[in-house]
Design an enzyme around this catalytic site. Structure first.
Site, PDB file in Angstrom:
ATOM      1  N   ARG A  90     -56.925 -32.164 -43.884  1.00 33.54           N
ATOM      2  CA  ARG A  90     -58.303 -31.994 -43.972  1.00 33.54           C
ATOM      3  C   ARG A  90     -58.505 -30.664 -43.022  1.00 33.54           C
ATOM      4  O   ARG A  90     -58.174 -30.553 -41.951  1.00 33.54           O
ATOM      5  CB  ARG A  90     -59.137 -33.047 -43.444  1.00 33.54           C
ATOM      6  CG  ARG A  90     -59.050 -34.306 -44.417  1.00 33.54           C
ATOM      7  CD  ARG A  90     -59.882 -35.533 -43.917  1.00 33.54           C
ATOM      8  NE  ARG A  90     -59.829 -36.448 -44.840  1.00 33.54           N
ATOM      9  CZ  ARG A  90     -59.097 -37.491 -44.920  1.00 33.54           C
ATOM     10  NH1 ARG A  90     -57.980 -37.420 -44.144  1.00 33.54           N
ATOM     11  NH2 ARG A  90     -58.936 -38.503 -45.870  1.00 33.54           N
ATOM     12  N   GLU A 148     -46.094 -37.878 -43.912  1.00 33.55           N
ATOM     13  CA  GLU A 148     -46.269 -36.591 -44.333  1.00 33.55           C
ATOM     14  C   GLU A 148     -46.011 -35.795 -43.071  1.00 33.55           C
ATOM     15  O   GLU A 148     -47.057 -35.613 -42.001  1.00 33.55           O
ATOM     16  CB  GLU A 148     -47.719 -36.255 -44.777  1.00 33.55           C
ATOM     17  CG  GLU A 148     -48.222 -37.235 -46.168  1.00 33.55           C
ATOM     18  CD  GLU A 148     -49.616 -37.183 -46.046  1.00 33.55           C
ATOM     19  OE1 GLU A 148     -50.291 -36.145 -46.283  1.00 33.55           O
ATOM     20  OE2 GLU A 148     -50.261 -38.292 -46.101  1.00 33.55           O
ATOM     21  N   HIS A 192     -56.287 -31.289 -48.621  1.00 29.99           N
ATOM     22  CA  HIS A 192     -55.169 -30.804 -49.303  1.00 29.99           C
ATOM     23  C   HIS A 192     -55.108 -29.610 -50.285  1.00 29.99           C
ATOM     24  O   HIS A 192     -54.742 -29.509 -51.140  1.00 29.99           O
ATOM     25  CB  HIS A 192     -54.401 -32.177 -50.157  1.00 29.99           C
ATOM     26  CG  HIS A 192     -54.121 -33.339 -49.327  1.00 29.99           C
ATOM     27  ND1 HIS A 192     -53.541 -33.219 -48.105  1.00 29.99           N
ATOM     28  CD2 HIS A 192     -54.344 -34.597 -49.591  1.00 29.99           C
ATOM     29  CE1 HIS A 192     -53.349 -34.257 -47.478  1.00 29.99           C
ATOM     30  NE2 HIS A 192     -53.656 -35.290 -48.489  1.00 29.99           N
ATOM     31  N   ASP A 213     -54.620 -43.696 -41.087  1.00 31.65           N
ATOM     32  CA  ASP A 213     -54.678 -42.600 -41.754  1.00 31.65           C
ATOM     33  C   ASP A 213     -54.810 -41.535 -40.606  1.00 31.65           C
ATOM     34  O   ASP A 213     -55.856 -40.691 -40.593  1.00 31.65           O
ATOM     35  CB  ASP A 213     -55.798 -42.361 -42.701  1.00 31.65           C
ATOM     36  CG  ASP A 213     -55.918 -41.349 -43.676  1.00 31.65           C
ATOM     37  OD1 ASP A 213     -54.711 -40.475 -43.659  1.00 31.65           O
ATOM     38  OD2 ASP A 213     -56.934 -40.913 -44.545  1.00 31.65           O
ATOM     39  N   HIS A 251     -46.383 -35.338 -50.342  1.00 33.04           N
ATOM     40  CA  HIS A 251     -47.309 -36.450 -50.460  1.00 33.04           C
ATOM     41  C   HIS A 251     -46.667 -37.939 -51.116  1.00 33.04           C
ATOM     42  O   HIS A 251     -47.391 -38.207 -51.921  1.00 33.04           O
ATOM     43  CB  HIS A 251     -48.545 -36.138 -50.851  1.00 33.04           C
ATOM     44  CG  HIS A 251     -49.991 -36.928 -50.474  1.00 33.04           C
ATOM     45  ND1 HIS A 251     -50.038 -38.121 -50.829  1.00 33.04           N
ATOM     46  CD2 HIS A 251     -50.773 -36.693 -49.622  1.00 33.04           C
ATOM     47  CE1 HIS A 251     -51.042 -38.796 -50.142  1.00 33.04           C
ATOM     48  NE2 HIS A 251     -51.672 -37.999 -49.400  1.00 33.04           N
TER      49      HIS A 251
END
Length: 386
Positions: free
Chosen positions: A116, A353, A141, A287, A215
Site C-alpha cells: 500500500r 511477500e 499493489h 497482514d 503474491h
C-alpha cells in the site's frame, strides 16, 4: 540511501544461494528427478479485447509450476509430500474469467509497487504524484490495473540443468499515475534441486518508485484442503511495522517480543491470530510487514520457513529484500471457488511477500524504493521445498 540500495543489490540477479538452501531434496519417488523438461505452452483463454492468454508448464527437480502470461500468475505449484504424493499448494482458479473478474491477486506478479501507498500519493523531487486508488483511500499493489492485470511477453529457456521463463512488461510513463517508462523483466527459474527462484529487474527513463513482489497464496496441505492455521512458521525478524486502521504503516519499527507478531521461534499460524491485539484487529488477522533482521543483502539469505505437519511439506524462503509481508488470508470470504472446485474461506491460504516496506515513498526512515535513470532495480527470492 538510494545509491546504497542499488549498489548493494547490483549482483542479486546473478547471485547464487547457499549450498544448504539450494540442496534441499524432495521427499521420495519422482521427486528426486534432476532432468528439467522444456517448458510447454498451452492456450488458457482469451481476453475481451481478443488477446490470447497462454499457460506455460515447467518441471524440474520434482517441482511442477504452471504460469500464465496474464499477470505472470502462478496458476499451480505442485510439490510432493513425505510419501512423494503431489498436490497443488497454491490457491487460484481454473479459468481466465475468474482471474480477470474477481481475483484477490492469486499468484500474481505485483507492480509497480507491492503493498500500500497511503492516500495513493507521494512526492518525489518536489513533485506530487496521484496514483490509482483501489483500496479505500489507498493505492494497493500498483492500482486498479497493476502488473497483475497485464499480459506479459513470455520467453521460455533451458540453461544447463535449469529451466524457466523470462517475463517482460513495459509500463508506460503515467500508467496508474506512476512517473517514468518502466521496463521490467522477471525471471522464473526451476533448478535441478526443485527450487523456484524469482529474479526481478527494472529500469526507468524518469525518477520513479519501484517495489516488485509475488503474491502466491500457499497452503502446503494442498489447495482447497482447508485452513493453514496449523501450519508452522518461523520468520527471522525482531521488528515489524505497525499500521493504522487503513493498514498504512505509522512509521514505527516495533519489537515483536511479547506480541502475536513474534515468529522468531516456530509456532502455528493460528496460535495468536485471534488474540485481542489492536494490530490484529486492524488487519482482521495478520497482514503486516516484518522487518527482517538481515536487512537488505546482495545475495538471497534465508528468512522464513513454513511447514505443514500433516503432509510434511516444507518451504524455505531466501531473499535479498529487507521486508516480508505475511498475510494470513483474512479477506477470503467464501465467495470464490478455487482450482479444485472448493470454496475458499478465511485462512485457507497465506502469503509471504518479499518486499521493501509499505508506503516507503512517504516514510523517509524506511529503505528507499526510488529508482532513477541509469540505475537497475534488482531483487531475488528463492523458494526451496522439502
Amino acid at each position: 540511501m538510494e545509491l546504497n540500495r542499488r549498489t548493494l543489490i547490483a549482483g542479486a540477479a546473478a547471485a547464487g544461494v547457499t549450498t544448504a538452501l539450494s540442496g534441499t531434496a524432495h521427499a521420495a519417488g519422482t521427486a528426486h528427478a534432476t532432468g528439467g523438461r522444456k517448458p510447454v505452452k498451452s492456450h488458457f483463454g482469451t481476453l475481451a479485447d481478443g488477446t490470447e492468454v497462454h499457460s506455460w508448464s515447467l518441471q524440474n527437480g520434482g517441482t511442477r509450476l504452471k504460469v500464465l502470461s496474464y499477470g505472470g500468475i502462478v496458476q499451480s505449484l505442485e510439490i510432493p509430500d513425505r510419501r512423494g504424493r503431489y498436490a497443488n499448494v497454491s490457491l487460484g482458479f481454473d479459468n481466465l474469467a475468474d482471474y480477470v473478474a474477481s481475483s484477490p491477486f492469486f499468484g500474481a506478479l505485483i507492480g509497480r509497487y507491492g503493498n500500500r501507498i497511503g492516500k495513493g500519493r507521494f512526492t518525489l523531487d518536489g513533485k506530487e504524484y496521484q496514483l490509482s486508488v483501489n483500496d479505500g483511500d489507498n493505492s494497493l499493489h500498483g492500482g486498479a490495473q497493476g502488473f497483475d492485470k497485464r499480459v506479459w511477453d513470455v520467453e521460455p529457456f533451458t540453461k544447463g540443468t535449469d529451466v524457466g521463463l523470462y517475463l517482460r512488461y513495459t509500463s508506460a510513463d503515467g500508467e496508474m499515475g506512476y512517473p517514468g517508462t518502466l521496463r521490467t523483466k522477471v525471471t522464473y527459474t526451476l533448478t535441478r534441486h526443485g527450487d523456484w527462484r524469482i529474479d526481478y529487474e527494472a529500469t526507468t527513463d524518469k525518477a520513479t518508485v519501484c517495489n516488485l513482489t509475488s503474491h502466491v497464496y500457499y497452503n502446503l496441505a494442498g489447495e482447497g484442503s482447508g485452513s493453514v492455521y496449523d501450519h508452522e512458521l518461523t520468520i527471522a525478524a525482531s521488528r515489524y511495522t505497525p499500521v493504522d486502521s487503513g493498514l498504512i504503516p505509522t512509521g514505527e519499527l516495533a519489537r515483536v517480543a511479547g506480541t502475536p507478531f513474534d515468529f522468531r521461534r516456530s509456532k502455528t499460524v493460528g496460535e495468536d491470530i485471534r488474540v485481542a491485539h489492536q494490530q490484529v484487529l486492524y488487519g482482521q488477522g495478520l497482514d503486516h510487514n516484518w522487518v527482517l533482521d538481515k536487512g537488505l543483502t546482495a545475495r538471497p539469505e534465508h528468512i522464513a520457513t513454513l511447514r505443514d505437519p500433516s503432509s510434511g511439506r516444507t518451504m524455505r524462503i531466501a531473499t535479498t529484500e529487507p521486508g516480508l509481508q505475511f498475510y494470513s488470508g483474512n479477506f477470503l470470504d467464501g465467495t470464490l471457488v478455487g482450482t479444485g472446485g472448493t470454496v475458499y474461506r478465511q485462512g485457507d491460504g497465506l502469503c509471504l511477500e518479499t518486499q521493501h516496506f509499505p508506503d516507503s515513498p512517504n516514510q523517509p526512515a524506511f529503505p528507499s524504493t526510488v529508482l532513477r535513470p541509469g540505475q537497475v532495480y534488482r531483487s531475488a527470492t528463492v523458494h526451496s521445498f522439502g
